[in-house]
Motif scaffolding. Structure first.
Motif, mmCIF file in Angstrom:
data_model
loop_
_atom_site.group_PDB
_atom_site.id
_atom_site.type_symbol
_atom_site.label_atom_id
_atom_site.label_comp_id
_atom_site.label_asym_id
_atom_site.label_seq_id
_atom_site.Cartn_x
_atom_site.Cartn_y
_atom_site.Cartn_z
ATOM 1 N N ILE A 41 23.756 12.346 57.021
ATOM 2 C CA ILE A 41 23.798 11.535 58.245
ATOM 3 C C ILE A 41 24.638 12.250 59.298
ATOM 4 O O ILE A 41 24.218 12.426 60.442
ATOM 5 C CB ILE A 41 24.370 10.133 57.957
ATOM 6 C CG1 ILE A 41 23.512 9.398 56.926
ATOM 7 C CG2 ILE A 41 24.460 9.319 59.243
ATOM 8 C CD1 ILE A 41 24.053 8.040 56.527
ATOM 9 N N ARG A 42 25.835 12.670 58.901
ATOM 10 C CA ARG A 42 26.736 13.325 59.855
ATOM 11 C C ARG A 42 26.129 14.638 60.369
ATOM 12 O O ARG A 42 26.244 14.957 61.559
ATOM 13 C CB ARG A 42 28.089 13.590 59.192
ATOM 14 C CG ARG A 42 28.854 12.320 58.846
ATOM 15 C CD ARG A 42 30.213 12.619 58.235
ATOM 16 N NE ARG A 42 30.901 11.423 57.832
ATOM 17 C CZ ARG A 42 31.626 10.643 58.622
ATOM 18 N NH1 ARG A 42 31.750 10.973 59.894
ATOM 19 N NH2 ARG A 42 32.232 9.566 58.159
ATOM 20 N N ARG A 43 25.491 15.371 59.467
ATOM 21 C CA ARG A 43 24.904 16.649 59.863
ATOM 22 C C ARG A 43 23.754 16.441 60.847
ATOM 23 O O ARG A 43 23.673 17.120 61.889
ATOM 24 C CB ARG A 43 24.416 17.371 58.607
ATOM 25 C CG ARG A 43 23.662 18.658 58.865
ATOM 26 C CD ARG A 43 24.578 19.821 59.215
ATOM 27 N NE ARG A 43 23.802 21.045 59.371
ATOM 28 C CZ ARG A 43 23.451 21.851 58.371
ATOM 29 N NH1 ARG A 43 23.835 21.567 57.131
ATOM 30 N NH2 ARG A 43 22.745 22.930 58.594
ATOM 31 N N LEU A 44 22.881 15.512 60.563
ATOM 32 C CA LEU A 44 21.723 15.279 61.419
ATOM 33 C C LEU A 44 22.112 14.614 62.735
ATOM 34 O O LEU A 44 21.553 14.942 63.791
ATOM 35 C CB LEU A 44 20.678 14.426 60.690
ATOM 36 C CG LEU A 44 19.582 15.232 59.951
ATOM 37 C CD1 LEU A 44 20.200 16.079 58.841
ATOM 38 C CD2 LEU A 44 18.541 14.282 59.358
ATOM 39 N N ILE A 45 23.069 13.697 62.692
ATOM 40 C CA ILE A 45 23.506 13.033 63.923
ATOM 41 C C ILE A 45 24.146 14.039 64.867
ATOM 42 O O ILE A 45 23.980 13.966 66.099
ATOM 43 C CB ILE A 45 24.492 11.890 63.593
ATOM 44 C CG1 ILE A 45 23.753 10.752 62.878
ATOM 45 C CG2 ILE A 45 25.160 11.365 64.847
ATOM 46 C CD1 ILE A 45 22.533 10.245 63.619
#
Length: 616
Positions: A70-74
């Motif tokens: 999630i953090r990487r894609l966001i």
């Protein structure tokens, strides 16, 4: 700064791209040029905004959320939205260079739309992995390739498997853990990615699933694959993995204990911090309990008749005394040296009582495999550690190891013997451990010595013989002068056709004859009396064994220079030759060789005047 960014709540992370999406939408409505392109951007941004809001609702409703993808894609989505906002805002401006801007902007818009398409694809993948439509309740592992991982598909598979291990249904979690282990087994890069992407915590959580042996086995196997390197083992330790592993080892059925014991061995092998942490968590006592299972029951039936009356009385007294001590406590806490194996079985029954019947009815091959892995774990825990070796001897692990060396063969016998070798090596460097664990009146020490000598004399397997020889050598300072039974087998091995075995025998005998040994003179005489000089002279002919042969001959010459066997074997001539050849390669031996030649010249004829001037 990085630490605070990592601690930022996932809801706060998601609020920024949602805010960006609103700004892009507002800027697109205000566009004065490229209205069609801005409209397309607005549509894409609306889709992204809807997905982001769905994701926010999902993250607030799920207790155990896998946040890494999630953090990487966001972060990637936010970058693309920032670029889209910059491009759309340009369309509010008018310029005399409009044609140039039109060319530049058209190209830029194509790039922006492609980036937004990629972000939409990433978000679709993320919502599929997290199963946002069904609130994480559907079954199966979601596997597809998001645009962000187009150049490195492994990362997307790792994310999918870890997400399932952490958030999926139990059967899916088991399957995902197995797939994660298989993927990590391919190469070290996959292992590194798995650890860096947060694979360890969910695997440890799965390891605690006591309701499912399959889940625990899958988790233990996956952690074992990852734990083949220092930094990755430290990652498991840092996630408080050691207490979890120890608890599972003590409370689980044999089929679970097998991979968990293997995991203990590997972690202890690759990280000294893990080695010490396991000891502090008292893993040694349950491991010894596993090794002692059924070992002493069979032994009492088959061997009691062969023991002397004195031994039987002594064992009975010790068991009575220690059972009264052990009855007050049944946990795995630190115990004094006087505890017996009756206590170990009591503790095994109380700690894992639910599995007692299951253990007794388990297949023989399962019981053997558990002992093999348990012995390997003790070996790795004892390796290079005086404190852990002491802990093993304080649980009476020595006696258990000696019995298994006597009764078993193959890998189990080897692992037990290597554990003994590490304990004796620790005893060599620690006088306190030597005095405590290898006292002359200790039944465990006697049993160990008996088995080591048996393996030296009776076996024809160099690997086992070398380990036994090294162990006896490490204990050289514990034997009294009258204990000549350990000298004879070592002297015999000086003539072994395997040069490695012969060399190790010479090294072991050096520790008996060395000036560091208080009884070096007595032991030197014993070595000569067992006819050790002739095979020693033959060792001088081989480059591999020459060095250690010379050192041992020097010790014998210094401590028993008046013995006729040395003169008959022409040791003086041999050492004079060594003074010219061996000392040239090993200058530190010059003083020792000169001293030996001087002593031989003192006692025998054919004195060489140039050597007589040497004084020790």
């Amino acid at each position: 700064m990085m630490g605070s960014a990592e601690e930022k709540r996932i809801e706060d992370e998601l609020s920024y791209p949602i805010l960006l999406a609103e700004r892009v939408r507002s800027a697109a409505d205000e566009a004065r040029s490229f209205k069609a392109e801005c409209g397309e951007v607005a549509k894409q941004v609306d889709r992204l905004s809807q997905m982001l809001r769905t994701l926010v609702r999902f993250t607030t409703s799920v207790q155990s959320l896998y946040e890494r993808p999630i953090r990487r894609l966001i972060s990637e989505v936010s970058k693309n939205l920032e670029r889209a906002l910059t491009s759309v805002r340009k369309c509010k401006r008018q310029s005399i260079l409009r044609r140039v801007v039109r060319i530049t902007s058209a190209t830029e818009f194509r790039k922006v739309l492609n980036l937004l398409d990629a972000s939409i694809g990433d978000m679709k993948w993320l919502m599929g992995v997290l199963d946002t439509e069904n609130n994480g309740t559907s079954s199966g592992i979601f596997l597809s390739l998001p645009p962000i991982a187009s150049n490195d598909p492994i990362i997307s598979w790792v994310w999918s498997y870890i997400a399932t291990v952490q958030m999926g249904q139990l059967t899916d979690r088991i399957e995902a853990a197995c797939n994660l282990a298989s993927l990590a087994q391919d190469n070290d890069r996959n292992k590194k990615i798995t650890v860096e992407e947060g694979g360890v915590p969910p695997l440890l959580k799965l390891l605690k699933e006591s309701s499912s042996t399959e889940a625990q086995i899958a988790a233990a196997n996956a952690l074992f694959v990852l734990a083949n390197e220092h930094e990755r083992v430290r990652s498991i330790v840092d996630e408080m993995g050691v207490p979890i592993v120890v608890q599972v080892l003590g409370d689980s059925p044999m089929k679970v204990q097998i991979p968990v014991a293997k995991l203990v061995a590997r972690m202890a092998e690759h990280d000294p911090v893990a080695q010490e942490d396991f000891a502090r968590e008292n893993v040694i006592r349950p491991l010894v309990t596993l090794l002692s299972f059924e070992t002493f029951v069979e032994d009492s039936r088959t061997q009691m008749g062969k023991q002397s009356i004195h031994s039987i009385v002594q064992i009975n007294k010790e068991m009575e005394k220690n059972s009264s001590i052990g009855s007050n406590s049944t946990n795995y806490s630190y115990r004094p040296y006087t505890n017996s194996y009756s206590n170990l079985h009591m503790e095994g029954s109380s700690r894992g009582g639910n599995h007692r019947k299951e253990r007794e009815n388990e297949k023989p091959e399962v019981k053997i495999q558990l002992k093999i892995n348990g012995a390997e774990a003790l070996w790795m825990l004892a390796k290079g550690s005086v404190s852990n070796s002491r802990r093993i001897t304080e649980t009476k692990g020595l006696l258990c190891l000696a019995k298994l060396v006597e009764k078993e063969q193959g890998e189990l016998q080897y692992n037990c013997l290597m554990t003994i070798m590490e304990i004796t090596a620790a005893a060599e460097s620690s006088s306190d451990l030597r005095r405590a664990a290898f006292k002359t009146n200790s039944l465990a020490a006697k049993a160990v010595i008996d088995q080591l000598l048996r393996m030296i004399k009776e076996l024809d397997t160099p690997t086992l013989q070398i380990a036994a020889i090294k162990s006896i050598g490490s204990l050289a300072r514990t034997f009294p002068a009258r204990e000549t039974r350990v000298i004879g087998p070592l002297v015999t091995q000086l003539a072994n056709k395997d040069q490695q075995v012969a060399m190790e025998a010479a090294i072991a005998l050096q520790k008996f004859a060395s000036p560091d040994n208080f009884l070096c003179m007595d032991h030197s005489k014993s070595i000569i009396e067992f006819n050790g000089v002739p095979p020693l002279m033959r060792l001088l002919r081989s480059e591999m064994t020459q060095l250690h042969g010379v050192i041992l001959l020097c010790y014998l010459a210094i401590h028993s220079g008046d013995n006729e066997a040395l003169e008959q074997a022409r040791v003086l001539t041999a050492l004079e030759g060594a003074d010219r050849t061996v000392v040239a390669q090993h200058p530190h031996l010059k003083e020792l060789v000169s001293k030996a030649i001087y002593h031989l010249n003192l006692y025998h004829t054919g004195v060489h005047p140039q050597r007589q001037s040497y004084a020790p």
